[in-house]
Write an enzyme that holds these catalytic residues in place. Structure first.
Site, PDB file in Angstrom:
ATOM      1  N   THR A   1      -1.881  -6.373   2.853  1.00  0.00           N
ATOM      2  CA  THR A   1      -2.337  -5.304   1.953  1.00  0.00           C
ATOM      3  C   THR A   1      -2.098  -5.601   0.478  1.00  0.00           C
ATOM      4  O   THR A   1      -2.518  -4.824  -0.383  1.00  0.00           O
ATOM      5  CB  THR A   1      -1.622  -3.984   2.292  1.00  0.00           C
ATOM      6  OG1 THR A   1      -0.204  -4.169   2.116  1.00  0.00           O
ATOM      7  CG2 THR A   1      -1.910  -3.535   3.710  1.00  0.00           C
ATOM      8  N   LYS A   2      -1.417  -6.691   0.177  1.00  0.00           N
ATOM      9  CA  LYS A   2      -1.021  -6.956  -1.205  1.00  0.00           C
ATOM     10  C   LYS A   2      -2.191  -7.465  -2.046  1.00  0.00           C
ATOM     11  O   LYS A   2      -3.263  -7.757  -1.530  1.00  0.00           O
ATOM     12  CB  LYS A   2       0.148  -7.940  -1.241  1.00  0.00           C
ATOM     13  CG  LYS A   2       1.404  -7.439  -0.524  1.00  0.00           C
ATOM     14  CD  LYS A   2       1.891  -6.113  -1.085  1.00  0.00           C
ATOM     15  CE  LYS A   2       3.279  -5.720  -0.585  1.00  0.00           C
ATOM     16  NZ  LYS A   2       3.313  -5.353   0.833  1.00  0.00           N
TER      17      LYS A   2
END
Length: 392
Positions: free
Chosen positions: A189-190
């Protein structure tokens, strides 16, 4: 109403990453090897640091850094309570006590709270750069320097973020003589991803060497080369290390994701500005605070539902979004409120009022580079509609 579900986050993976992974597989070198070293060198150049160490996760990096500092039973490490549990878990794994502190209105820990929590048992300070905006590093570093304490920055949200125009993780940000490590995450998700994975940066050569030892079983330097023509079968274990190395398959993704990072950040910032404009004048919500000398790279876009202005709570608000085919999340449940930390260390509600009040109000909205302007407008429309239907 959207016809398809908009998830909270999706990675952006291109053909370049796929081709690099395939090349790594065909090369026969799939664990730590030349691509990992290339990724380390490229990230060091990007961040402006003299030492970068690729690891299996940001959590592993935090654990390695504290281990290399000698944190152990009887020690204390200062940690903001508004963070993911990993920041505190690594302290517990080493037998030390996480000493939680409250945060300020920008979601980041402030130096006065850190200073008030320092005791003779304090072994390190672990600030978190929340949501993609740096904490006030000058003041945090100043407290650390006054007390002779090392700083291990949880920068899981902050790859590409800057402080006074300089990338987080750069050697030049920390004052001379301060032992400092900055640890990034490349989770799915980064702002850039290697699937799982992380990177530690530091300007301290001795500290870097010790962390590298801990990352691969405590084996002597360049142990990964022992299966190459340049290596040797002989190695020595000099500390009881861990198995926290990054693989060349992960690094294959990272090499190309890093090249695209600034573009990813620009896309996130454009979407965040659209959110800001779309929520202007909505009395029931507050948009994220942005500090002028810290660029916000919007790993998270955290909306606050202003207390008492809605007839529904945050959980119901998220359900209303889901009904409209929009995903959302919460970052985070304050760590001191989790059963383990509450029961083991005696923390109670009321101990950290700012973080606790924030927790009741915060919603993380979808934000990722693959989103279209229409996606963002759908989120804005849904939030505005929910607020209009459920205002007091």
């Amino acid at each position: 109403m959207r016809s398809s579900f908009l998830p909270f986050s999706l990675p952006t993976i291109g053909e370049e990453e796929i081709a690099e992974v395939v090349d790594a597989l065909r090369s026969g070198w799939v664990t730590t090897g030349p691509r990992t070293k290339q990724f380390e060198e490229q990230l060091a150049a990007y961040a402006g640091t003299s030492h970068a160490l690729a690891v299996s996760s940001c959590t592993a990096g935090l654990h390695i850094a504290l281990s290399a500092l000698g944190v152990g039973p009887g020690d204390e490490v200062i940690v903001p309570t508004l963070t993911f549990c990993a920041t505190a878990n690594v302290v517990v794994h080493l037998g030390a006590r996480p000493v939680f502190v409250d945060v300020a209105e920008d979601f980041n820990v402030a130096a006065p709270a850190i200073e008030a929590a320092i005791t003779p048992r304090t072994k390190a300070i672990m600030p978190v750069h929340f949501g993609g905006q740096a904490c006030d590093l000058d003041s945090v570093y100043a407290v650390a320097a006054r007390h002779g304490l090392p700083v291990v920055e949880d920068a899981a949200h902050a790859i590409g973020s800057t402080y006074r125009g300089t990338h987080i993780g750069a050697d030049s940000l920390a004052p001379a003589g301060l032992r400092r490590a900055t640890v990034f995450s490349f989770y799915a998700t980064k702002n850039m991803t290697t699937g799982e994975g992380g990177m530690i940066t530091t300007g301290d050569a001795e500290f870097a060497d010790r962390m590298r030892l801990y990352s691969l079983h405590g084996m002597s330097r360049d142990a990964w080369k022992r299966y190459t023509s340049a290596g040797s079968w002989f190695y020595e274990v000099v500390v009881p290390g861990y198995k926290d190395n990054m693989t060349d398959i992960q690094a294959s993704l990272g090499i190309h994701q890093l090249r695209k990072l600034d573009g990813f950040i620009a896309a996130r910032q454009r979407l965040a500005r659209r959110y800001d404009q779309g929520f202007a004048g909505v009395a029931e919500v507050a948009t994220p605070l942005v500090c002028g000398h810290r660029n916000h790279i919007y790993h998270l876009y955290v909306l606050r539902l202003l207390s008492g202005r809605l007839s529904i709570d945050r959980g119901q608000f998220i359900e209303e979004l889901k009904v409209r085919n929009i995903g959302a999340s919460v970052h985070f449940i304050p760590v001191h409120m989790h059963p383990y930390y509450r029961d083991t260390f005696g923390y109670r509600r009321g101990a950290f009022p700012v973080a606790e009040a924030m927790y009741e109000e915060i919603v993380s909205l979808p934000l990722f580079p693959r989103m279209s302007e229409q996606d963002a407008d759908d989120v804005i429309g849904a939030v505005r509609e929910i607020c209009a239907q459920h205002t007091h």
